[in-house]
Design an enzyme around this catalytic site. Structure first.
Site, short mmCIF file in Angstrom:
data_model
loop_
_atom_site.label_atom_id
_atom_site.label_comp_id
_atom_site.label_asym_id
_atom_site.label_seq_id
_atom_site.Cartn_x
_atom_site.Cartn_y
_atom_site.Cartn_z
N HIS A 35 48.64 43.32 -4.89
CA HIS A 35 48.38 43.84 -3.56
C HIS A 35 49.36 43.26 -2.54
O HIS A 35 49.67 43.91 -1.54
CB HIS A 35 46.94 43.48 -3.15
CG HIS A 35 46.37 44.36 -2.09
ND1 HIS A 35 46.69 45.70 -1.97
CD2 HIS A 35 45.47 44.11 -1.10
CE1 HIS A 35 45.99 46.22 -0.96
NE2 HIS A 35 45.27 45.28 -0.42
N ASN A 83 44.48 44.13 5.83
CA ASN A 83 43.57 45.06 6.49
C ASN A 83 43.79 45.18 7.98
O ASN A 83 43.19 46.04 8.63
CB ASN A 83 42.12 44.65 6.21
CG ASN A 83 41.75 44.79 4.75
OD1 ASN A 83 42.55 45.21 3.92
ND2 ASN A 83 40.53 44.42 4.41
N ASN A 129 43.71 50.11 2.77
CA ASN A 129 43.26 49.56 4.04
C ASN A 129 44.40 49.17 4.97
O ASN A 129 44.26 49.23 6.20
CB ASN A 129 42.34 48.36 3.80
CG ASN A 129 40.98 48.77 3.27
OD1 ASN A 129 40.51 49.87 3.52
ND2 ASN A 129 40.35 47.89 2.51
#
Length: 219
Positions: A35, A83, A129
Site C-alpha cells: 500500500h 486516507n 481511500n
C-alpha cells in the site's frame, strides 16, 4: 533553482507545469509494503532519474521541483497518511494554480496484476481511500489523471487490509522494480508528447503485458 523556476514558469511562452503526487504512508512501519511502496517509490525513482532532489517540505508533503526538458515539474509525497492524501494534494494544486488535468496521481491498485500499469485521464476512486481523499479535496472533481500501479489481489480468503500491509516477495518486487522503470519512461513521454498520446501508447503496451502475465500464471 527557485529563481530559475520562477523565471521560466512565469514566462508566457513556457510550458505549463505538471504536479506528480505519489500516494503512500509515511514512517518505517509502512516502508516497503504494497500500500505504501509503489506511489512513493514511483516519485523517488522518477526524481532520481531526473536529478530532482526531494529535500523540502511543502503543503504537508516531501517535495521537489525541477525541469524535464523545458517542462516544470513538481513532485510530492504527502505525509498525511494515505486516507488524508487530499489534505496535501489539494493545497499543492491550489498553491501553484494548476488545472486538475495537470495533477497526476500515482497509486497502488489491487485490480491490476502485480507490475502492470495503466495511465488514465480521469476516473473514480475505485474504493481507494487515498484517491477518495484527493477527490474530496478537489470538491468531488474526478477530472485528474492517475497512474495506476498494479499490486495484485490477495490470495484465497486473505483480508485485503492485511495483504496491503505485507511486503512484496522477491518475484513480486522484481515486477514492481521493472514497472517503476517503465513508469519513468512513460512519464517522460507524457511530458514531451502530452497525456493522450502517452496513454494511448502506454496502455496498449501494458495490455499486452497483462495478457502475457495471465498466460504465464495459467500454465
Amino acid at each position: 533553482m527557485l529563481n530559475r523556476l520562477g523565471r521560466r514558469y512565469f514566462c508566457t511562452a513556457a510550458p505549463q507545469p505538471w504536479l506528480f503526487v505519489g500516494l503512500g504512508n509515511p514512517g518505517n512501519k509502512y516502508k516497503g509494503t504494497r500500500h505504501n511502496q509503489v506511489g512513493f517509490e514511483m516519485i523517488d525513482v522518477f526524481a532520481n532519474s531526473q536529478g530532482i532532489e526531494m529535500s523540502k517540505v511543502h503543503c504537508k508533503a516531501i517535495f521537489g521541483q525541477g525541469f524535464v526538458g523545458e517542462v516544470p515539474v513538481f513532485l510530492a509525497k504527502p505525509q498525511t497518511y494515505m486516507n488524508l492524501s487530499g489534505e496535501s494534494t489539494g493545497p499543492l494544486a491550489a498553491y501553484y494554480k494548476l488545472p486538475l488535468n495537470r495533477v497526476l496521481v500515482f497509486h497502488d491498485d489491487m485490480n491490476l496484476p502485480c507490475g502492470v500499469l495503466r495511465l488514465h485521464p480521469n476516473g473514480g476512486h475505485g474504493c481507494h481511500n487515498g484517491v477518495k481523499s484527493v477527490m474530496y479535496h478537489f470538491r468531488g472533481n474526478r477530472e485528474f489523471p492517475r497512474l495506476r500501479i498494479g499490486i495484485g489481489r490477495p490470495p484465497g480468503q486473505m483480508d485485503p487490509k492485511a495483504f496491503l500491509l505485507q511486503k512484496f516477495n522477491a518475484t513480486a518486487q522484481g515486477r514492481i522494480d521493472a514497472a517503476l522503470q517503465e513508469g519513468v519512461d512513460i512519464l517522460k513521454v507524457l511530458l514531451s508528447k502530452g497525456l493522450a498520446e502517452s496513454a494511448r501508447r502506454f496502455n496498449s503496451e501494458q495490455k499486452y503485458k497483462h495478457m502475457r502475465l495471465e498466460t504465464t500464471m495459467a500454465t
